[in-house]
Design a protein around this motif. Structure first.
Motif, PDB file in Angstrom:
ATOM      1  N   THR A 169       0.573   5.339 -12.681  1.00 56.30           N
ATOM      2  CA  THR A 169       0.412   6.772 -12.469  1.00 56.30           C
ATOM      3  C   THR A 169       1.634   7.493 -12.999  1.00 56.30           C
ATOM      4  O   THR A 169       2.668   6.904 -13.224  1.00 56.30           O
ATOM      5  CB  THR A 169       0.258   7.072 -10.976  1.00 56.30           C
ATOM      6  OG1 THR A 169       1.423   6.615 -10.310  1.00 56.30           O
ATOM      7  CG2 THR A 169      -0.995   6.422 -10.450  1.00 56.30           C
ATOM      8  N   CYS A 170       1.528   8.791 -13.184  1.00 49.67           N
ATOM      9  CA  CYS A 170       2.661   9.557 -13.655  1.00 49.67           C
ATOM     10  C   CYS A 170       2.572  10.961 -13.124  1.00 49.67           C
ATOM     11  O   CYS A 170       1.509  11.410 -12.693  1.00 49.67           O
ATOM     12  CB  CYS A 170       2.733   9.570 -15.186  1.00 49.67           C
ATOM     13  SG  CYS A 170       1.476  10.580 -15.966  1.00 49.67           S
ATOM     14  N   SER A 171       3.717  11.653 -13.153  1.00 49.22           N
ATOM     15  CA  SER A 171       3.769  13.007 -12.635  1.00 49.22           C
ATOM     16  C   SER A 171       2.854  13.908 -13.437  1.00 49.22           C
ATOM     17  O   SER A 171       2.967  14.031 -14.635  1.00 49.22           O
ATOM     18  CB  SER A 171       5.202  13.517 -12.717  1.00 49.22           C
ATOM     19  OG  SER A 171       5.281  14.834 -12.293  1.00 49.22           O
ATOM     20  N   ALA A 179       4.856  12.148  -6.573  1.00 46.77           N
ATOM     21  CA  ALA A 179       4.809  11.597  -7.912  1.00 46.77           C
ATOM     22  C   ALA A 179       4.073  12.515  -8.870  1.00 46.77           C
ATOM     23  O   ALA A 179       4.224  12.397 -10.068  1.00 46.77           O
ATOM     24  CB  ALA A 179       4.125  10.222  -7.896  1.00 46.77           C
ATOM     25  N   ARG A 180       3.245  13.434  -8.358  1.00 46.87           N
ATOM     26  CA  ARG A 180       2.418  14.243  -9.238  1.00 46.87           C
ATOM     27  C   ARG A 180       2.489  15.722  -8.867  1.00 46.87           C
ATOM     28  O   ARG A 180       1.477  16.358  -8.592  1.00 46.87           O
ATOM     29  CB  ARG A 180       0.955  13.750  -9.166  1.00 46.87           C
ATOM     30  CG  ARG A 180       0.066  14.296 -10.278  1.00 46.87           C
ATOM     31  CD  ARG A 180      -1.381  13.947 -10.003  1.00 46.87           C
ATOM     32  NE  ARG A 180      -1.859  14.520  -8.764  1.00 46.87           N
ATOM     33  CZ  ARG A 180      -2.324  15.760  -8.654  1.00 46.87           C
ATOM     34  NH1 ARG A 180      -2.340  16.566  -9.666  1.00 46.87           N
ATOM     35  NH2 ARG A 180      -2.765  16.206  -7.484  1.00 46.87           N
ATOM     36  N   SER A 187       5.727   7.529 -20.030  1.00 43.16           N
ATOM     37  CA  SER A 187       7.065   8.106 -20.005  1.00 43.16           C
ATOM     38  C   SER A 187       7.706   7.939 -21.379  1.00 43.16           C
ATOM     39  O   SER A 187       7.309   7.083 -22.175  1.00 43.16           O
ATOM     40  CB  SER A 187       7.933   7.440 -18.933  1.00 43.16           C
ATOM     41  OG  SER A 187       8.074   6.054 -19.189  1.00 43.16           O
ATOM     42  N   LEU A 192       8.826  11.964 -17.379  1.00 40.34           N
ATOM     43  CA  LEU A 192       7.545  11.522 -16.842  1.00 40.34           C
ATOM     44  C   LEU A 192       6.810  12.775 -16.375  1.00 40.34           C
ATOM     45  O   LEU A 192       7.160  13.359 -15.350  1.00 40.34           O
ATOM     46  CB  LEU A 192       7.754  10.558 -15.681  1.00 40.34           C
ATOM     47  CG  LEU A 192       6.493   9.925 -15.058  1.00 40.34           C
ATOM     48  CD1 LEU A 192       5.803   9.011 -16.055  1.00 40.34           C
ATOM     49  CD2 LEU A 192       6.849   9.138 -13.801  1.00 40.34           C
ATOM     50  N   ALA A 249       7.015   6.896 -10.423  1.00 38.10           N
ATOM     51  CA  ALA A 249       5.584   6.838 -10.740  1.00 38.10           C
ATOM     52  C   ALA A 249       4.769   6.261  -9.597  1.00 38.10           C
ATOM     53  O   ALA A 249       3.607   6.650  -9.391  1.00 38.10           O
ATOM     54  CB  ALA A 249       5.369   6.007 -11.997  1.00 38.10           C
TER      55      ALA A 249
END
Length: 199
Positions: free
Chosen positions: A1-3, A13-14, A141, A162, A197
């Motif tokens: 997962t990523c922001s 994180a998001r 990233s 990210l 993440a």
């Protein structure tokens, strides 16, 4: 997962807007001494935006690209005479974070520059050309790394983006500290991006 990409149940994180994550939540995603290992110990992070080494007009990264959240962590090793700092800067969107990374890169685009220290003094440094370390970081990233050398210190910098978050890692040691005894800066940066993440 990523922001800003997935994990809808993970606001830290998001974060899509400045209201969706608090500084405390962001702080919890940062590396601490136990993540580094060895005899590194947690210290107080001293927030203080300084001009980038190659910037002539004295403007800081924060002045050029204001962040919505700015938190950090610091760990030190007395035996290795080394310190590590991770700084998280969140921005309104990924495009602004991309711009912040570009500004940081530009601010390190010289062969010789000046590092401004927290006590008000300055340190002349030589700067190697940046290395693209995206391939060593988690998916989604991007990142770059620099090596800075001064008479009394060696400095490794890694900047990783990210989503709408920019992570700035700095590693400082004395020239006498054996490199083999220090954690690999890129590996630690990858660990920091992974922790963000997965948060």
């Amino acid at each position: 997962t990523c922001s800003g990409c997935s994990a809808p149940n993970s606001p830290a994180a998001r974060p899509r807007t400045s209201e969706s994550v608090t500084a405390e939540q962001a702080q919890a995603t940062l590396l601490v001494a136990s993540d580094i290992g060895g005899d590194f110990a947690d210290e107080t992070f001293e927030k203080g935006d300084k001009p980038l080494p190659c910037v002539k007009d004295g403007k800081t990264l924060e002045q050029q690209v204001p962040s919505t959240i700015n938190v950090g962590s610091t760990v030190t090793s007395a035996s290795l005479q080394a310190s590590f700092t991770e700084e998280l800067r969140a921005f309104p969107d990924a495009a602004t974070a991309t711009n912040a990374l570009a500004v940081a890169t530009s601010g390190l685009a010289c062969a010789t520059g000046t590092v401004h220290l927290s006590d008000g003094s300055s340190l002349p440094v030589t700067i190697k050309a940046p290395e693209d370390v995206t391939g060593s970081l988690p998916p989604a990233s991007v990142g770059k790394a620099w090596e800075l050398t001064a008479s009394e210190a060696t400095i490794a910098l890694v900047a990783a983006q990210l989503g709408r978050v920019l992570l700035l890692f700095s590693f400082v040691a004395t020239p006498a500290t054996p490199t083999s005894q220090l954690p690999n800066p890129i590996d630690i940066a990858a660990k920091g991006v992974t922790k963000l993440a997965n948060s």
